[in-house]
Write a protein that holds these residues in place. Structure first.
Motif, PDB file in Angstrom:
ATOM      1  N   GLU A  36      26.908  31.001  -0.260  1.00  0.00           N
ATOM      2  CA  GLU A  36      27.822  31.752   0.602  1.00  0.00           C
ATOM      3  C   GLU A  36      28.567  30.808   1.551  1.00  0.00           C
ATOM      4  OE1 GLU A  36      27.785  35.518   3.754  1.00  0.00           O
ATOM      5  OE2 GLU A  36      25.956  34.960   2.661  1.00  0.00           O
ATOM      6  N   ALA A  37      27.845  29.784   2.028  1.00  0.00           N
ATOM      7  CA  ALA A  37      28.457  28.826   2.957  1.00  0.00           C
ATOM      8  C   ALA A  37      29.342  27.811   2.246  1.00  0.00           C
ATOM      9  CB  ALA A  37      27.366  28.107   3.742  1.00  0.00           C
ATOM     10  N   HIS A  38      29.054  27.569   0.964  1.00  0.00           N
ATOM     11  CA  HIS A  38      29.800  26.563   0.200  1.00  0.00           C
ATOM     12  C   HIS A  38      30.215  27.139  -1.158  1.00  0.00           C
ATOM     13  CE1 HIS A  38      28.435  23.566   3.138  1.00  0.00           C
ATOM     14  NE2 HIS A  38      27.243  24.100   3.012  1.00  0.00           N
ATOM     15  N   PRO A  39      31.109  28.132  -1.174  1.00  0.00           N
ATOM     16  CA  PRO A  39      31.479  28.788  -2.436  1.00  0.00           C
ATOM     17  C   PRO A  39      32.171  27.858  -3.421  1.00  0.00           C
ATOM     18  CG  PRO A  39      32.946  29.459  -0.665  1.00  0.00           C
ATOM     19  CD  PRO A  39      31.830  28.700  -0.023  1.00  0.00           C
ATOM     20  N   GLU A  40      32.695  26.742  -2.944  1.00  0.00           N
ATOM     21  CA  GLU A  40      33.417  25.817  -3.813  1.00  0.00           C
ATOM     22  C   GLU A  40      32.492  24.862  -4.573  1.00  0.00           C
ATOM     23  OE1 GLU A  40      32.415  23.433  -0.259  1.00  0.00           O
ATOM     24  OE2 GLU A  40      32.962  25.513  -0.643  1.00  0.00           O
ATOM     25  N   LYS A  41      31.224  24.801  -4.201  1.00  0.00           N
ATOM     26  CA  LYS A  41      30.310  23.821  -4.795  1.00  0.00           C
ATOM     27  C   LYS A  41      29.546  24.397  -5.993  1.00  0.00           C
ATOM     28  CE  LYS A  41      29.651  20.721  -0.897  1.00  0.00           C
ATOM     29  NZ  LYS A  41      28.687  19.924  -0.131  1.00  0.00           N
ATOM     30  N   GLU A  42      29.445  23.598  -7.054  1.00  0.00           N
ATOM     31  CA  GLU A  42      28.677  24.002  -8.236  1.00  0.00           C
ATOM     32  C   GLU A  42      27.198  23.701  -8.006  1.00  0.00           C
ATOM     33  OE1 GLU A  42      28.321  22.952 -13.017  1.00  0.00           O
ATOM     34  OE2 GLU A  42      28.843  21.397 -11.565  1.00  0.00           O
ATOM     35  N   ILE A  43      26.374  24.685  -8.273  1.00  0.00           N
ATOM     36  CA  ILE A  43      24.923  24.507  -8.146  1.00  0.00           C
ATOM     37  C   ILE A  43      24.307  24.443  -9.531  1.00  0.00           C
ATOM     38  CG2 ILE A  43      22.781  25.600  -7.386  1.00  0.00           C
ATOM     39  CD1 ILE A  43      24.273  26.696  -5.006  1.00  0.00           C
ATOM     40  N   ILE A  44      23.488  23.433  -9.753  1.00  0.00           N
ATOM     41  CA  ILE A  44      22.790  23.271 -11.033  1.00  0.00           C
ATOM     42  C   ILE A  44      21.319  23.597 -10.810  1.00  0.00           C
ATOM     43  CG2 ILE A  44      22.177  21.682 -12.888  1.00  0.00           C
ATOM     44  CD1 ILE A  44      24.717  20.099 -12.216  1.00  0.00           C
TER      45      ILE A  44
END
Length: 395
Positions: free
Chosen positions: A28-36
């Motif tokens: 929610e705080a970093h919607p632009e980041k891809e999480i693996i």
């Protein structure tokens, strides 16, 4: 009405709930980041073609008057039990057909088999440990003893003659540590169990990942195990049945306690409280053990093995200690920089956008360690490994 207050003591669910909340907040705080995600032990490769074809054929068969199947045998259809017999025989282990019981997964049987044993029995579990072993016994009210493991013993606990236990949990290759017992080490456990009149509950869910000939694929490779062990296995990891649900439990006919035959007791329990695994699913499971099935299955297992090697190679380059990864889909690493487990979780998420599982969530002895899994997408695993390597080197 009186409720079972022991349910308030359960811990397994909270670990993954806490992880989910942390990841959701970060997203929610970093919607632009891809999480693996390299945390949960679910598989990602689809079912093998031979399995799908067998299930399609079984569905077609069920649509005909001649081929329709209603209630099946609660302990499993002979065609699947015979296929499992052949799988074990191919590794030199002989089982009788009526020693094999088909279930809807190892997790169910690990809990249900406890119904055969009184709550006054003392249970020995390793620490760190798959939380379900603990919670299954907590809900029943049994006394639990923790066998402490560590980096010094490779996270493989050995018997302690000063400790008396009635039920012993062994998972090899282990979840969460990925460590696996040699035959000599398992022999020591079998001798301990026989000496103490104990029963080993042997979780073999990850046996398919073993490639080292020095490591046992089944507890029944050990002399004397038929008098003191129950083996519980699953199609979830060998064939990707995590959503299809099928497993099996092996209860030798020689296994007796208090004048009662455990094989007969388990048969009675299953025919009373279980209605069996669907015919279509069992046909799919049997296809796993055909010649073409084993070839297809190995292709998927190799996919995960390569993922494990990618992660292990990255850790090797960083000089990070770990175990597992070679005969297991799990990599159990020591948190770099003397970080605590949750501290490393937060750092890994913030620095790399990678999710794993804090070791302390599996027990006190897991503090300062962390679990990564090889069950992810291959390309994403490569990206995650590169991110981890770069971030650790910058510490």
């Amino acid at each position: 009405m009186k409720m079972n207050k022991h349910y308030n003591e359960l811990k397994a669910s909270y670990l993954f709930v806490d992880i989910a909340h942390k990841v959701a907040a970060y997203q929610e705080a970093h919607p632009e980041k891809e999480i693996i995600r390299l945390g949960i032990g679910d598989v990602t490769q689809p079912l093998a073609k031979c399995v799908v074809d067998a299930m399609h054929d079984a569905v077609t068969e069920m649509g005909t008057k001649k081929g329709f199947h209603g209630y099946g045998p609660e302990q499993g259809y002979p065609f699947l039990k015979q296929a499992i017999q052949g799988y074990y025989a191919g590794r030199g282990t002989k089982l009788d057909e009526d020693e094999i019981f088909i279930s809807d997964g190892a997790k169910s049987d690990l809990a249900n088999v406890l119904g055969l044993f009184d709550v006054d029995n003392t249970v020995l579990v390793p620490d760190p440990v798959y939380p379900t072993y603990v919670d299954d016994n907590v809900t029943d009210g049994r006394k639990i003893i923790y066998g402490r493991t560590s980096q010094e013993n490779g996270f493989l606990g050995m018997p302690d003659d000063s400790v008396k236990a009635d039920i012993i949990y062994i998972c090899s290759p282990n979840n969460p540590t990925g460590a696996a017992y040699t035959r000599d080490q398992l022999k020591a456990w079998v001798e301990y169990a026989r000496k103490n009149n104990a029963i080993i509950l042997y979780d073999a869910a990850y046996e398919c990942f073993i490639s080292d000939g020095e490591l046992a694929r089944s507890i029944f490779e050990i002399e004397g195990a038929r008098e003191c062990a129950i083996e519980i296995c699953s199609f979830s990891k060998i064939a990707g049945f995590t959503g299809t649900r099928c497993g099996y439990t092996v209860v030798p006919k020689e296994l007796e306690r208090d004048g009662m035959n455990i094989n007969k007791l388990w048969l009675r329990r299953q025919t009373t409280k279980f209605n069996g695994v669907p015919y279509v699913v069992q046909r799919g499971a049997a296809a796993v053990f055909t010649e073409s099935g084993m070839a297809e299955i190995q292709h998927n297992l190799d996919y995960y093995r390569k993922n494990a090697k990618v992660i292990a190679d990255a850790l090797d380059e960083c000089g990070v200690w770990y175990c597992g990864g070679k005969n297991s889909p799990y990599i159990w690493l020591r948190c770099p920089g003397s970080m605590k487990s949750w501290e490393f979780f937060d750092w890994l998420l913030e620095s790399c956008g990678v999710v794993g599982t804090p070791g302390v969530g599996f027990g006190e002895c897991g503090e300062g360690y962390f679990r990564l899994t090889a069950f992810g997408d291959a390309e994403k695993t490569k990206v995650a490994a590169e991110r981890i390597k770069t971030a650790i080197k910058a510490l």
